[in-house]
Design an enzyme around this catalytic site. Structure first.
Site, PDB file in Angstrom:
ATOM      1  N   HIS A  79      44.204  -1.857 -52.910  1.00  9.08           N
ATOM      2  CA  HIS A  79      44.419  -0.470 -53.352  1.00  9.08           C
ATOM      3  C   HIS A  79      43.124   0.102 -53.960  1.00  9.08           C
ATOM      4  O   HIS A  79      42.755   1.242 -53.680  1.00  9.08           O
ATOM      5  CB  HIS A  79      45.492  -0.405 -54.444  1.00  9.08           C
ATOM      6  CG  HIS A  79      46.874  -0.803 -54.032  1.00  9.08           C
ATOM      7  ND1 HIS A  79      47.631  -1.695 -54.744  1.00  9.08           N
ATOM      8  CD2 HIS A  79      47.656  -0.414 -52.997  1.00  9.08           C
ATOM      9  CE1 HIS A  79      48.814  -1.845 -54.180  1.00  9.08           C
ATOM     10  NE2 HIS A  79      48.864  -1.086 -53.107  1.00  9.08           N
ATOM     11  N   LYS A 127      63.113  -0.823 -53.959  1.00  6.77           N
ATOM     12  CA  LYS A 127      62.234  -1.994 -53.788  1.00  6.77           C
ATOM     13  C   LYS A 127      62.351  -2.956 -54.968  1.00  6.77           C
ATOM     14  O   LYS A 127      61.672  -3.987 -54.992  1.00  6.77           O
ATOM     15  CB  LYS A 127      60.770  -1.548 -53.655  1.00  6.77           C
ATOM     16  CG  LYS A 127      60.437  -0.895 -52.328  1.00  6.77           C
ATOM     17  CD  LYS A 127      58.923  -0.813 -52.165  1.00  6.77           C
ATOM     18  CE  LYS A 127      58.507  -0.213 -50.848  1.00  6.77           C
ATOM     19  NZ  LYS A 127      57.050   0.008 -50.782  1.00  6.77           N
ATOM     20  N   ARG A 184      46.398  -1.993 -43.241  1.00  9.13           N
ATOM     21  CA  ARG A 184      46.035  -3.409 -43.323  1.00  9.13           C
ATOM     22  C   ARG A 184      46.137  -3.996 -41.927  1.00  9.13           C
ATOM     23  O   ARG A 184      45.318  -3.778 -41.073  1.00  9.13           O
ATOM     24  CB  ARG A 184      47.000  -4.141 -44.254  1.00  9.13           C
ATOM     25  CG  ARG A 184      46.693  -3.981 -45.696  1.00  9.13           C
ATOM     26  CD  ARG A 184      47.810  -4.518 -46.536  1.00  9.13           C
ATOM     27  NE  ARG A 184      49.003  -3.702 -46.365  1.00  9.13           N
ATOM     28  CZ  ARG A 184      50.019  -3.704 -47.198  1.00  9.13           C
ATOM     29  NH1 ARG A 184      50.014  -4.501 -48.227  1.00  9.13           N
ATOM     30  NH2 ARG A 184      51.046  -2.917 -47.000  1.00  9.13           N
ATOM     31  N   SER A 193      50.800  -6.541 -52.744  1.00 12.90           N
ATOM     32  CA  SER A 193      51.395  -6.728 -54.075  1.00 12.90           C
ATOM     33  C   SER A 193      52.371  -7.895 -54.053  1.00 12.90           C
ATOM     34  O   SER A 193      52.443  -8.672 -55.011  1.00 12.90           O
ATOM     35  CB  SER A 193      52.119  -5.451 -54.511  1.00 12.90           C
ATOM     36  OG  SER A 193      51.211  -4.395 -54.630  1.00 12.90           O
TER      37      SER A 193
END
Ligand code: ADP
Length: 159
Positions: free
Chosen positions: A18, A42, A91, A129
């Site tokens: 990030h 989430k 990504r 993450s």
């Protein structure tokens, strides 16, 4: 011309992927809002204030960056902030399909807002993450993946 961008995400927590994208994005816009999505579906490890604080800690010296929380439609947020550029990071190939769909939907909602995709530095491309949290939970070394402040917050969480 003053350009305003938004970089949305869950940032649970912020990591070096990030950070790399944010540093690249600040070269493209004059003002960058980092918009932290509430994302209750989430089930984030860190609450909204904690996630904001970790981003603010990293970018406190950069006045062109502002961290905000949001829980509404991204396009509505962009319009209310007069932002015309959405920043997304790419990504792996698997990101592409989701991002492609999201761009298509957002474009139908508001065609004035452009999405710009950026790729992180090769060393940061595989960081997510979820992996950072999993490694921290298992007591591994995450110093290559995130900053010291986040690493200490993760340590506290998994104590
Ligand atoms: P994560 O998948 O790590 O939880 P977020 O939902 O917070 O990330 O993602 C916010 C944005 O950052 C998305 O556009 C995502 O593709 C991008 N991003 C996340 N990790 C990376 C990375 N390592 N390299 C480039 N972009 C990334």
């Amino acid at each position: 011309m003053n350009r305003t961008g938004i970089y949305p995400g869950s940032f649970d927590p912020i990591h070096k992927g990030h950070i790399d994208i944010i540093n690249r994005a600040t070269k493209l816009v004059d003002k960058l809002y980092i918009a932290v999505a509430n994302s209750p579906h989430k089930k984030p490890l860190f609450n909204l204030d904690e996630r904001k604080e970790m981003i603010e800690e990293e970018f406190s010296s950069n006045s062109s960056i502002e961290v905000i929380a949001f829980d509404n439609l991204l396009i509505d947020l962009a319009n209310s902030l007069k932002a015309e550029i959405l920043i997304r990071g790419l990504r792996v190939v698997s990101d592409f399909e989701y991002e492609f769909q999201m761009l298509g939907m957002n474009r139908q909602l508001d065609s004035k807002i452009e999405t710009v995709f950026l790729m992180a530095d090769a060393q940061c491309q595989s960081i997510s993450s979820n992996f950072v949290k999993e490694i921290a939970r298992l007591g591994g070394d995450i110093s290559n993946f995130t900053n010291k402040f986040v690493a200490s917050k993760l340590k506290d969480k998994y104590k």
